[in-house]
Design a protein around this motif. Sequence first.
Motif, PDB file in Angstrom:
ATOM      1  N   VAL A  37     -21.668 -11.757  -5.179  1.00  0.00           N
ATOM      2  CA  VAL A  37     -21.055 -10.890  -4.484  1.00  0.00           C
ATOM      3  C   VAL A  37     -21.886  -9.936  -3.677  1.00  0.00           C
ATOM      4  N   VAL A  38     -21.477 -10.214  -2.218  1.00  0.00           N
ATOM      5  CA  VAL A  38     -22.460  -9.072  -1.336  1.00  0.00           C
ATOM      6  C   VAL A  38     -21.558  -8.330  -0.565  1.00  0.00           C
ATOM      7  N   ALA A  39     -22.176  -7.140  -0.315  1.00  0.00           N
ATOM      8  CA  ALA A  39     -21.468  -6.292   0.573  1.00  0.00           C
ATOM      9  C   ALA A  39     -22.374  -5.322   1.395  1.00  0.00           C
ATOM     10  N   SER A  40     -21.831  -4.527   2.164  1.00  0.00           N
ATOM     11  CA  SER A  40     -22.828  -3.766   3.135  1.00  0.00           C
ATOM     12  C   SER A  40     -23.474  -2.728   2.148  1.00  0.00           C
ATOM     13  N   LYS A  41     -24.442  -2.308   2.855  1.00  0.00           N
ATOM     14  CA  LYS A  41     -25.243  -1.082   2.081  1.00  0.00           C
ATOM     15  C   LYS A  41     -24.367   0.096   2.109  1.00  0.00           C
ATOM     16  N   ASP A  42     -23.378   0.450   2.963  1.00  0.00           N
ATOM     17  CA  ASP A  42     -22.388   1.402   3.090  1.00  0.00           C
ATOM     18  C   ASP A  42     -21.255   1.125   2.337  1.00  0.00           C
ATOM     19  N   HIS A  43     -20.906   0.216   1.585  1.00  0.00           N
ATOM     20  CA  HIS A  43     -19.730  -0.055   0.794  1.00  0.00           C
ATOM     21  C   HIS A  43     -19.614   1.100  -0.285  1.00  0.00           C
ATOM     22  N   PRO A  44     -18.396   1.439  -0.645  1.00  0.00           N
ATOM     23  CA  PRO A  44     -18.194   2.469  -1.675  1.00  0.00           C
ATOM     24  C   PRO A  44     -18.839   1.939  -3.243  1.00  0.00           C
ATOM     25  N   LEU A  45     -18.898   0.474  -3.241  1.00  0.00           N
ATOM     26  CA  LEU A  45     -19.207   0.189  -4.659  1.00  0.00           C
ATOM     27  C   LEU A  45     -20.835  -0.302  -4.531  1.00  0.00           C
ATOM     28  N   ALA A  46     -21.551  -0.036  -3.448  1.00  0.00           N
ATOM     29  CA  ALA A  46     -22.807  -0.442  -3.413  1.00  0.00           C
ATOM     30  C   ALA A  46     -23.787   0.213  -4.138  1.00  0.00           C
ATOM     31  N   GLY A  47     -23.315   1.389  -4.618  1.00  0.00           N
ATOM     32  CA  GLY A  47     -24.494   1.947  -5.564  1.00  0.00           C
ATOM     33  C   GLY A  47     -24.098   1.858  -6.952  1.00  0.00           C
ATOM     34  N   GLN A  62     -21.923  -6.919   7.165  1.00  0.00           N
ATOM     35  CA  GLN A  62     -22.825  -5.663   7.445  1.00  0.00           C
ATOM     36  C   GLN A  62     -21.884  -4.619   8.348  1.00  0.00           C
ATOM     37  N   GLN A  63     -21.133  -5.093   9.279  1.00  0.00           N
ATOM     38  CA  GLN A  63     -20.262  -4.344  10.245  1.00  0.00           C
ATOM     39  C   GLN A  63     -19.404  -3.803   9.625  1.00  0.00           C
ATOM     40  N   ASP A  64     -18.797  -4.133   8.500  1.00  0.00           N
ATOM     41  CA  ASP A  64     -17.373  -3.489   8.014  1.00  0.00           C
ATOM     42  C   ASP A  64     -17.778  -3.286   6.368  1.00  0.00           C
ATOM     43  N   PRO A  65     -17.816  -1.824   6.444  1.00  0.00           N
ATOM     44  CA  PRO A  65     -18.213  -1.650   4.997  1.00  0.00           C
ATOM     45  C   PRO A  65     -17.156  -1.790   3.934  1.00  0.00           C
ATOM     46  N   ALA A  66     -16.216  -2.279   4.153  1.00  0.00           N
ATOM     47  CA  ALA A  66     -15.110  -2.569   3.152  1.00  0.00           C
ATOM     48  C   ALA A  66     -15.059  -4.017   2.821  1.00  0.00           C
ATOM     49  N   LEU A  67     -15.865  -4.941   3.495  1.00  0.00           N
ATOM     50  CA  LEU A  67     -15.762  -6.448   3.346  1.00  0.00           C
ATOM     51  C   LEU A  67     -16.659  -6.820   2.143  1.00  0.00           C
ATOM     52  N   LEU A  68     -16.246  -7.774   1.387  1.00  0.00           N
ATOM     53  CA  LEU A  68     -16.916  -8.307   0.334  1.00  0.00           C
ATOM     54  C   LEU A  68     -17.044 -10.034   0.688  1.00  0.00           C
ATOM     55  N   ALA A  69     -18.007 -10.696   0.148  1.00  0.00           N
ATOM     56  CA  ALA A  69     -18.339 -12.105   0.439  1.00  0.00           C
ATOM     57  C   ALA A  69     -18.865 -12.814  -0.820  1.00  0.00           C
ATOM     58  N   VAL A 124     -14.632 -15.409   3.466  1.00  0.00           N
ATOM     59  CA  VAL A 124     -14.375 -16.462   2.450  1.00  0.00           C
ATOM     60  C   VAL A 124     -14.879 -17.799   2.804  1.00  0.00           C
ATOM     61  N   TYR A 125     -15.039 -18.820   2.380  1.00  0.00           N
ATOM     62  CA  TYR A 125     -15.675 -20.042   2.980  1.00  0.00           C
ATOM     63  C   TYR A 125     -14.094 -20.793   3.197  1.00  0.00           C
ATOM     64  N   PRO A 126     -13.922 -21.986   4.041  1.00  0.00           N
ATOM     65  CA  PRO A 126     -12.682 -22.407   4.293  1.00  0.00           C
ATOM     66  C   PRO A 126     -11.947 -23.120   3.182  1.00  0.00           C
ATOM     67  N   LYS A 127     -10.763 -23.138   3.179  1.00  0.00           N
ATOM     68  CA  LYS A 127      -9.814 -23.524   2.002  1.00  0.00           C
ATOM     69  C   LYS A 127     -10.229 -24.711   1.416  1.00  0.00           C
ATOM     70  N   ASP A 128     -10.069 -25.060   0.380  1.00  0.00           N
ATOM     71  CA  ASP A 128     -10.605 -26.456  -0.713  1.00  0.00           C
ATOM     72  C   ASP A 128     -12.050 -26.579  -0.471  1.00  0.00           C
ATOM     73  N   MET A 129     -12.881 -25.699  -0.163  1.00  0.00           N
ATOM     74  CA  MET A 129     -14.223 -25.797  -0.267  1.00  0.00           C
ATOM     75  C   MET A 129     -14.872 -25.177  -1.533  1.00  0.00           C
TER      76      MET A 129
END
Length: 309
Positions: A179-189, A245-252, A205-210
């Motif tokens: 799981v990756v996040a922006s360096k500015d994500h609240p959980l990054a540290g 990178q551009q959204d500090p709330a997003l996860l992937a 996320v990846y497309p559905k059913d992948m």
Amino acid sequence: MIPSLASIASRLRLKQLRLLIALDERGSLHKAAEQISISQSGATKALHEVESLLGMPLFERQPQGLVANEMGRCMIRYARLIYSDVEHLREDMLSILRGQGGRLSVGVIMGAVPLLTRALTALRLKQPQLAIEVVENTSANLLGLLDQGRLDLAICRTSVGQRSDAYACIELSEEPLAVVASKDHPLAGATSLQLTQLSNYPWVVYPKDMPMRQALERELEDAGLDIPRYPLETSSVFATILLVQQDPALLAVVPAEVAGFCAQFDLLVTLPLSMRALVEPYGLISRVGADLPAAASLLIDELQPLITA
């Protein structure tokens, strides 16, 4: 009624396809005829032949010139594909005559990109005149391109195809996830995390059913958590990296090797969260019975030591 495949194959000519492409680029019969070095009357006749074959017009006359209608745009799209294939045919024939180079088209899923690029780098050092096309996409789309003959090989999974027995597979690798996040994500540290702590954040996320999407949904379900209701969906690793990178709330969720690359170049951070590997390893896929170019065997030779390393 659309004519039969046999009728199209016997009556459609490359000269007509070249004209359709030129008409799309130039917008008039006179200019299109000049571009492909035929007379205007010859261009008019060729266009009439195609429209008669299909039983419908392909262009509309507008103030700015001839403009393709929906059927015309469809024909032009495939005309470009066919003409591109003929260009590749000529390049391959020249390479064979010169005893050099050749051409290879290979597809790859996101998680196998680092493995493929290492193999291609080694291959190009030995075969610098080899023309290589790399297509990154989902396993389902790559299998479709294999079926159409657009790819020689693909590094992907066969379970998403309609008929897995239609493909030959050399198993390559399991695919650990991260799981990756922006360096500015609240959980990054954070030094350790549980999946429940991520439940209120949005996801790419990846497309559905992948498989990558299914892996995330499996982890969430096992933890008793809801599936993200309004995710951003993309099969592009580049889009995923930029969005996170551009959204500090997003996860992937991405392959661990991709996450390692992002961390190495300080693009994203990997969160300290355990994720199971995908159930099905990916493999090097070809069509059963397909005649592979010599370059395909060269790529397999480069991949083999990377797999066992």
